[in-house]
Scaffold this motif. Structure first.
Motif, short mmCIF file in Angstrom:
data_model
loop_
_atom_site.label_atom_id
_atom_site.label_comp_id
_atom_site.label_asym_id
_atom_site.label_seq_id
_atom_site.Cartn_x
_atom_site.Cartn_y
_atom_site.Cartn_z
N GLU A 53 0.73 -1.35 0.06
CA GLU A 53 -0.24 0.11 -0.15
C GLU A 53 0.70 1.41 0.11
OE1 GLU A 53 -3.51 -0.19 2.25
OE2 GLU A 53 -2.62 -1.97 3.30
N LEU A 54 1.74 1.10 0.67
CA LEU A 54 2.93 2.21 0.50
C LEU A 54 3.19 2.15 -0.77
CD1 LEU A 54 3.63 4.18 2.76
CD2 LEU A 54 5.78 2.74 3.08
N ILE A 55 3.67 1.91 -1.55
CA ILE A 55 4.43 1.23 -3.01
C ILE A 55 3.46 2.29 -4.01
CG2 ILE A 55 4.71 0.25 -4.09
CD1 ILE A 55 6.50 -1.54 -2.61
N VAL A 56 1.89 2.17 -3.60
CA VAL A 56 1.06 2.06 -4.51
C VAL A 56 1.16 3.72 -3.93
CG1 VAL A 56 -0.83 2.43 -4.69
CG2 VAL A 56 -0.25 0.20 -4.77
N PHE A 57 1.68 4.47 -2.77
CA PHE A 57 0.75 5.37 -2.75
C PHE A 57 2.00 6.26 -3.17
CE2 PHE A 57 2.37 8.83 0.35
CZ PHE A 57 1.91 9.52 0.02
N LEU A 58 3.18 5.83 -2.97
CA LEU A 58 5.00 6.85 -3.60
C LEU A 58 4.60 6.99 -4.92
CD1 LEU A 58 7.11 5.36 -0.83
CD2 LEU A 58 6.01 7.27 -0.66
N GLU A 59 3.81 6.05 -5.43
CA GLU A 59 4.21 5.78 -6.66
C GLU A 59 3.37 6.69 -7.88
OE1 GLU A 59 4.06 1.42 -7.86
OE2 GLU A 59 6.61 1.35 -8.28
N LYS A 60 1.75 6.84 -6.80
CA LYS A 60 0.76 7.71 -7.48
C LYS A 60 1.66 9.52 -6.89
CE LYS A 60 -3.82 9.56 -5.95
NZ LYS A 60 -5.01 9.09 -5.15
N GLU A 61 1.83 9.26 -5.90
CA GLU A 61 2.31 10.89 -5.60
C GLU A 61 3.46 11.10 -6.07
OE1 GLU A 61 0.84 12.71 -3.08
OE2 GLU A 61 -0.53 11.91 -3.46
N THR A 62 4.23 10.50 -6.24
CA THR A 62 5.84 10.98 -7.22
C THR A 62 5.67 10.86 -8.61
OG1 THR A 62 6.21 8.79 -7.56
CG2 THR A 62 7.03 10.62 -4.92
N GLY A 63 4.76 9.87 -9.03
CA GLY A 63 5.03 9.94 -11.16
C GLY A 63 5.74 8.84 -10.70
N ALA A 64 7.11 8.44 -9.69
CA ALA A 64 7.90 7.84 -10.20
C ALA A 64 7.78 6.01 -9.66
CB ALA A 64 9.02 7.94 -9.42
N HIS A 65 7.85 4.83 -10.29
CA HIS A 65 7.55 3.65 -9.94
C HIS A 65 9.16 3.24 -8.55
CE1 HIS A 65 7.97 -0.65 -10.05
NE2 HIS A 65 9.10 -0.90 -10.00
N VAL A 66 8.19 2.42 -8.01
CA VAL A 66 9.33 2.04 -6.98
C VAL A 66 9.47 0.82 -6.79
CG1 VAL A 66 9.45 2.10 -4.18
CG2 VAL A 66 8.66 4.34 -5.60
N PRO A 67 10.07 0.49 -6.80
CA PRO A 67 10.54 -1.58 -7.04
C PRO A 67 10.48 -1.69 -5.96
CG PRO A 67 12.60 -0.29 -8.25
CD PRO A 67 11.80 0.75 -7.89
#
Length: 95
Positions: A53-67
């Motif tokens: 859930e945190l990764i999805v949030f970070l990707e949505k907020e930053t527009g960058a992929h978080v592997p």
């Protein structure tokens, strides 16, 4: 911290507080006060189930992929470290 990093920190804190009060999953830390320097892992706020859930949030907020394989526990230890690591190198997506 810059104004945009402060904004990102605020968004991270809001996400974590919503995550911690969600009625969908009962977390051990439910109701724990979350500040910028709260140890999220030790308090049980971020656990193996909430990392995605945190990764999805970070990707949505930053527009960058978080592997997932690049995620380090120290980078998600506090809201402040999350904002510093993931907010400083990317521009949050406009809401």
């Amino acid at each position: 911290m810059t104004g945009s990093n402060d904004d990102f920190l605020g968004a991270v804190l809001e996400f974590l507080r919503d995550l911690n009060t969600s009625t969908e999953t009962q977390r051990p830390a439910m109701g724990t006060e979350i500040g910028a320097d709260t140890d999220l892992i030790q308090a049980g706020i971020v656990d193996s189930l909430s990392i995605m859930e945190l990764i999805v949030f970070l990707e949505k907020e930053t527009g960058a992929h978080v592997p997932l394989e690049d995620l380090m526990l120290d980078s998600i230890r506090t809201a402040r470290t999350i904002a510093a690591v993931y907010g400083s190198h990317t521009t949050p997506v406009a809401r």
